[in-house]
Motif scaffolding. Structure first.
Motif, PDB file in Angstrom:
ATOM      1  N   ILE A 233       0.832  -1.280  -0.046  1.00 43.25           N
ATOM      2  CA  ILE A 233      -0.109  -0.231   0.004  1.00 43.25           C
ATOM      3  C   ILE A 233       0.883   1.224  -0.021  1.00 43.25           C
ATOM      4  N   VAL A 234       0.682   2.155  -1.012  1.00 43.00           N
ATOM      5  CA  VAL A 234       1.387   3.410  -1.064  1.00 43.00           C
ATOM      6  C   VAL A 234       0.348   4.477  -0.971  1.00 43.00           C
ATOM      7  N   ILE A 235       0.698   5.560  -0.161  1.00 45.16           N
ATOM      8  CA  ILE A 235       0.039   6.560  -0.417  1.00 45.16           C
ATOM      9  C   ILE A 235       0.960   7.746  -0.806  1.00 45.16           C
ATOM     10  N   THR A 236       0.349   8.529  -1.615  1.00 42.36           N
ATOM     11  CA  THR A 236       1.080   9.804  -2.279  1.00 42.36           C
ATOM     12  C   THR A 236       0.009  11.012  -2.039  1.00 42.36           C
ATOM     13  N   ASP A 237       0.729  12.293  -2.073  1.00 43.32           N
ATOM     14  CA  ASP A 237       0.235  13.564  -2.139  1.00 43.32           C
ATOM     15  C   ASP A 237      -0.686  13.655  -3.790  1.00 43.32           C
ATOM     16  N   VAL A 239       0.409  15.640  -5.828  1.00 44.27           N
ATOM     17  CA  VAL A 239       1.407  15.637  -7.033  1.00 44.27           C
ATOM     18  C   VAL A 239       2.330  14.315  -7.342  1.00 44.27           C
ATOM     19  N   GLY A 240       1.921  13.473  -6.720  1.00 45.82           N
ATOM     20  CA  GLY A 240       2.605  12.162  -6.702  1.00 45.82           C
ATOM     21  C   GLY A 240       3.862  11.712  -5.515  1.00 45.82           C
ATOM     22  N   ALA A 241       3.877  12.719  -4.830  1.00 38.75           N
ATOM     23  CA  ALA A 241       5.190  12.521  -3.625  1.00 38.75           C
ATOM     24  C   ALA A 241       4.897  11.480  -2.771  1.00 38.75           C
ATOM     25  N   ILE A 242       5.466  10.509  -2.563  1.00 38.93           N
ATOM     26  CA  ILE A 242       5.173   9.318  -1.296  1.00 38.93           C
ATOM     27  C   ILE A 242       5.142  10.115   0.003  1.00 38.93           C
ATOM     28  N   LYS A 243       3.991   9.591   0.577  1.00 40.59           N
ATOM     29  CA  LYS A 243       3.742  10.063   1.751  1.00 40.59           C
ATOM     30  C   LYS A 243       3.717   9.047   2.868  1.00 40.59           C
ATOM     31  N   TYR A 244       3.514   7.648   2.434  1.00 38.06           N
ATOM     32  CA  TYR A 244       3.433   6.653   3.380  1.00 38.06           C
ATOM     33  C   TYR A 244       3.677   5.301   2.381  1.00 38.06           C
ATOM     34  N   GLN A 263       9.735  10.813  -2.603  1.00 36.48           N
ATOM     35  CA  GLN A 263       9.960  10.438  -3.882  1.00 36.48           C
ATOM     36  C   GLN A 263       8.768  10.006  -4.667  1.00 36.48           C
ATOM     37  N   ASN A 264       8.596   9.950  -6.044  1.00 32.04           N
ATOM     38  CA  ASN A 264       7.760   9.644  -6.914  1.00 32.04           C
ATOM     39  C   ASN A 264       7.781   8.061  -7.205  1.00 32.04           C
ATOM     40  N   PRO A 265       6.521   7.311  -7.182  1.00 30.45           N
ATOM     41  CA  PRO A 265       6.451   5.849  -7.487  1.00 30.45           C
ATOM     42  C   PRO A 265       7.347   5.478  -8.685  1.00 30.45           C
ATOM     43  N   ARG A 266       7.617   6.403  -9.370  1.00 34.82           N
ATOM     44  CA  ARG A 266       8.359   5.865 -10.704  1.00 34.82           C
ATOM     45  C   ARG A 266       9.725   5.549 -10.463  1.00 34.82           C
ATOM     46  N   VAL A 267      10.229   5.627  -9.001  1.00 32.30           N
ATOM     47  CA  VAL A 267      11.483   5.242  -8.896  1.00 32.30           C
ATOM     48  C   VAL A 267      11.506   3.506  -9.148  1.00 32.30           C
ATOM     49  N   LEU A 268      10.670   2.955  -9.134  1.00 25.61           N
ATOM     50  CA  LEU A 268      10.431   1.370  -9.120  1.00 25.61           C
ATOM     51  C   LEU A 268      10.163   1.241 -10.745  1.00 25.61           C
ATOM     52  N   GLY A 319     -14.990  17.402  -1.995  1.00 21.11           N
ATOM     53  CA  GLY A 319     -14.773  16.546  -3.242  1.00 21.11           C
ATOM     54  C   GLY A 319     -13.240  16.978  -3.640  1.00 21.11           C
ATOM     55  N   HIS A 320     -12.626  17.729  -3.328  1.00 19.56           N
ATOM     56  CA  HIS A 320     -11.293  18.063  -3.628  1.00 19.56           C
ATOM     57  C   HIS A 320     -10.335  16.755  -3.609  1.00 19.56           C
ATOM     58  N   ILE A 321      -9.492  16.360  -4.440  1.00 22.72           N
ATOM     59  CA  ILE A 321      -8.449  15.383  -4.370  1.00 22.72           C
ATOM     60  C   ILE A 321      -7.205  15.632  -3.269  1.00 22.72           C
ATOM     61  N   SER A 322      -6.927  15.142  -2.246  1.00 22.44           N
ATOM     62  CA  SER A 322      -5.633  15.499  -1.363  1.00 22.44           C
ATOM     63  C   SER A 322      -4.479  14.524  -1.516  1.00 22.44           C
ATOM     64  N   HIS A 323      -5.125  13.164  -1.853  1.00 22.49           N
ATOM     65  CA  HIS A 323      -3.950  12.181  -1.981  1.00 22.49           C
ATOM     66  C   HIS A 323      -4.330  10.926  -3.058  1.00 22.49           C
ATOM     67  N   PHE A 324      -3.672   9.982  -3.082  1.00 26.74           N
ATOM     68  CA  PHE A 324      -4.043   8.891  -4.023  1.00 26.74           C
ATOM     69  C   PHE A 324      -3.549   7.765  -3.165  1.00 26.74           C
ATOM     70  N   VAL A 325      -4.189   6.823  -3.077  1.00 21.17           N
ATOM     71  CA  VAL A 325      -3.544   5.462  -2.516  1.00 21.17           C
ATOM     72  C   VAL A 325      -3.603   4.400  -3.766  1.00 21.17           C
ATOM     73  N   ALA A 326      -2.582   3.514  -3.395  1.00 23.89           N
ATOM     74  CA  ALA A 326      -2.350   2.489  -4.486  1.00 23.89           C
ATOM     75  C   ALA A 326      -2.387   1.232  -3.498  1.00 23.89           C
ATOM     76  N   VAL A 327      -3.206   0.244  -4.160  1.00 23.07           N
ATOM     77  CA  VAL A 327      -3.046  -1.092  -3.322  1.00 23.07           C
ATOM     78  C   VAL A 327      -2.629  -2.101  -4.514  1.00 23.07           C
ATOM     79  N   LYS A 328      -1.128  -2.837  -4.217  1.00 24.67           N
ATOM     80  CA  LYS A 328      -0.767  -3.672  -5.175  1.00 24.67           C
ATOM     81  C   LYS A 328      -0.442  -4.837  -4.643  1.00 24.67           C
ATOM     82  N   GLU A 329      -0.722  -5.860  -5.607  1.00 20.69           N
ATOM     83  CA  GLU A 329      -0.367  -7.461  -5.446  1.00 20.69           C
ATOM     84  C   GLU A 329       0.763  -7.855  -6.256  1.00 20.69           C
ATOM     85  N   ASP A 330       1.590  -8.544  -5.696  1.00 19.55           N
ATOM     86  CA  ASP A 330       2.846  -9.215  -6.459  1.00 19.55           C
ATOM     87  C   ASP A 330       2.049 -10.474  -7.276  1.00 19.55           C
TER      88      ASP A 330
END
Length: 505
Positions: A233-237, A239-244, A263-268, A319-330
């Motif tokens: 699980i990744v949470i970004t602000d 603009v895409g900067a990782i916060k958690y 960092q931006n998730p693009r590091v992966l 209604g404003h977007i403050s963050h993005f959350v990504a849930v990922k499975e290998d």
């Protein structure tokens, strides 16, 4: 005890109630679903209004400063009780909530306008407080397994104190001489009002703590669920900067939390995903929708892995977007399993060569290609294989086929395709051939290689090969026709003595 200014104490009660109402309204607005705090805010507002009306005694009409003021006190505590029932998941007592304040209002009117008895009037108000407080205490103490029970006990304690103090006051009023006016300086009225200041303040604080204890319990559960989730699980602000990142993400990628923060998730990124796909991803989530798809990412140690991800925007109440959350499975193991299944479905289990179906699909794709050039299809049949299989057994036959496959693969280029289409039958696609002479050399090399002895259990066995050859586009531009013509040419070789090759007519 020094006699206090009762009007000043009423102002203090009003101010405490107003402040509590404002805090509870803010708390109510922050909730995503009903939890009763709206009724608590309304109840505190009624108590504040009642205190203001009572403060105006002598300046306002008696009906407002007495009957309405006392009724508002009752309504205020009833609203708080209704909120507590909602908070604990119980149905509100609709009939009681309506009938009880009406009854109290009628009693206040009767004992003022018809039988003007201050003692009874005080006893009626005290009885109302005692009944409501008892119901509040009973409701809260019944919730023994609730995560907020500690804060609930604090609220119950404050309501219990308030109920006991007013219950005692009502009993004293019934069995004592007539009271003077309530706002007249007296030790009794000062004690009642002073205790009300502290108790109402305590009730307000404990109600706020009760709400926050629920929020804290929910946040703790959510936090533990995210921390202990097997999914990354990744949470970004925004603009895409990782916060958690959760521990599963750290374990999977090999990066530490400190390395990823900001960092931006693009590091992966492995660099294999098309940039346009990332653009579509960002456009989707920025517009408030959820994106689902796959990533081929790279760990810190350089190892590649596949992930299936769901990325969703986190929207605030406005209604404003403050963050993005990504849930990922290998899904690397799943990808590998699919590749193995696909390989087994399209390749021969013994030799690993493409099956007839897969070979024909590949041949058709090559012929349909815009860049298709001269091609040759070689149909190879092993002569004498059945005799060896019958004499030495199937294990010997399998070993011979494996070795024949190796020799065939060594005879052609990497861009060519070798397939096994039957027991001892093979197809070879030679692409971008320069001339028939070049294919002739390949066929001669295959015949010579397969004619060399095979060793099995220290015994030498020999076979030969009959090869038929068809050319694209000279003989045909259709895959099936090319194979049939190569097949006929191969049988022509067999009829003429085997161990040779022939071109299709």
């Amino acid at each position: 005890m020094q006699i206090l200014d009762n009007r000043t104490l009423l102002v203090v009660i009003a101010l405490i109630s107003i402040g509590s109402a404002v805090a509870l309204i803010s708390l109510w607005r922050a909730q995503n679903k009903r939890n009763g705090s709206g009724f608590w805010a309304s109840g505190m507002s009624c108590i504040a209004l009642a205190s203001v009306l009572l403060f105006g005694r002598g300046s306002l009409p008696e009906f407002l400063s007495l009957v309405i003021a006392n009724t508002f006190y009752v309504v205020g505590f009833l609203l708080i009780y209704r909120g507590i029932r909602i908070f604990t998941g119980r149905e509100p007592l609709g009939l009681f909530d309506i009938s009880f304040p009406l009854l109290m209002s009628l009693l206040f009117c009767y004992f003022y306008y018809i039988d003007n008895n201050l003692n009874i009037r005080i006893a009626v108000l005290s009885a109302a407080f005692f009944i409501i407080c008892t119901m509040v205490v009973k409701t809260l103490l019944a919730e023994k397994d609730a995560p907020w029970r500690t804060a609930g006990y604090a609220v119950a304690f404050m309501f219990g104190l308030f109920g006991l103090s007013h219950g005692s006051r009502g009993i004293i009023a019934l069995f004592s001489a007539s009271y003077t006016g309530f706002l007249d300086p007296s030790v009794t009225s000062s004690i009642v009002l002073l205790s009300s200041v502290f108790i109402i303040g305590g009730i307000a604080i404990s109600l706020v703590l009760l709400s926050y204890s629920v929020l804290e319990a929910r946040l703790r559960i959510v936090s533990l669920a995210i921390e202990q989730s097997a999914s990354s699980i990744v949470i970004t602000d925004k603009v895409g900067a990782i916060k958690y990142v959760n521990p599963a993400f750290i374990d999977k990628t090999g990066y530490s939390s400190e390395e990823l923060m900001g960092q931006n998730p693009r590091v992966l990124q492995s660099g294999e995903m098309d940039a346009s796909e990332y653009s579509r991803l960002w456009q989707t989530i920025s517009s408030g929708d959820t994106w689902r798809g796959e990533f081929h990412n790279r760990k810190k140690n350089g190892e590649f892995f596949w992930e299936i991800a769901s990325i969703a925007p986190v929207k605030q109440r406005n209604g404003h977007i403050s963050h993005f959350v990504a849930v990922k499975e290998d899904i690397s193991a799943l990808k590998e399993a699919k590749e193995r299944i696909h390989h087994l479905a399209n390749h021969d289990g013994l030799t690993g060569l493409p099956s007839r179906t897969f070979f024909m699909q590949s041949l058709s794709n090559v012929l349909r290609s815009e860049h298709a050039k001269n091609c040759a299809v070689l149909f190879v049949d092993l002569d004498g294989f059945k005799a060896i299989n019958d004499s030495f057994g199937h294990d010997a036959g399998d070993q011979l086929l494996i070795e024949a496959t190796r020799r065939l693969s060594c005879s052609v280029r990497d861009i060519d395709i070798v397939g096994r289409i039957g027991g001892d039958e093979f197809l070879i696609l030679c692409t971008e051939v320069e001339s028939q002479a070049a294919v002739k050399l390949v066929a001669e090399h295959i015949v010579n290689l397969l004619a060399q002895p095979f060793i099995y259990d220290d015994a030498e066995v020999t076979i030969s090969a009959s090869i038929g050859i068809a050319f694209y586009p000279q003989d045909s531009d259709d895959a099936e026709t090319l194979v049939k013509m190569a097949d006929k040419a191969m049988y022509q070789v067999k009829r003429q003595g085997k161990n040779n090759y022939a071109f299709a007519n």
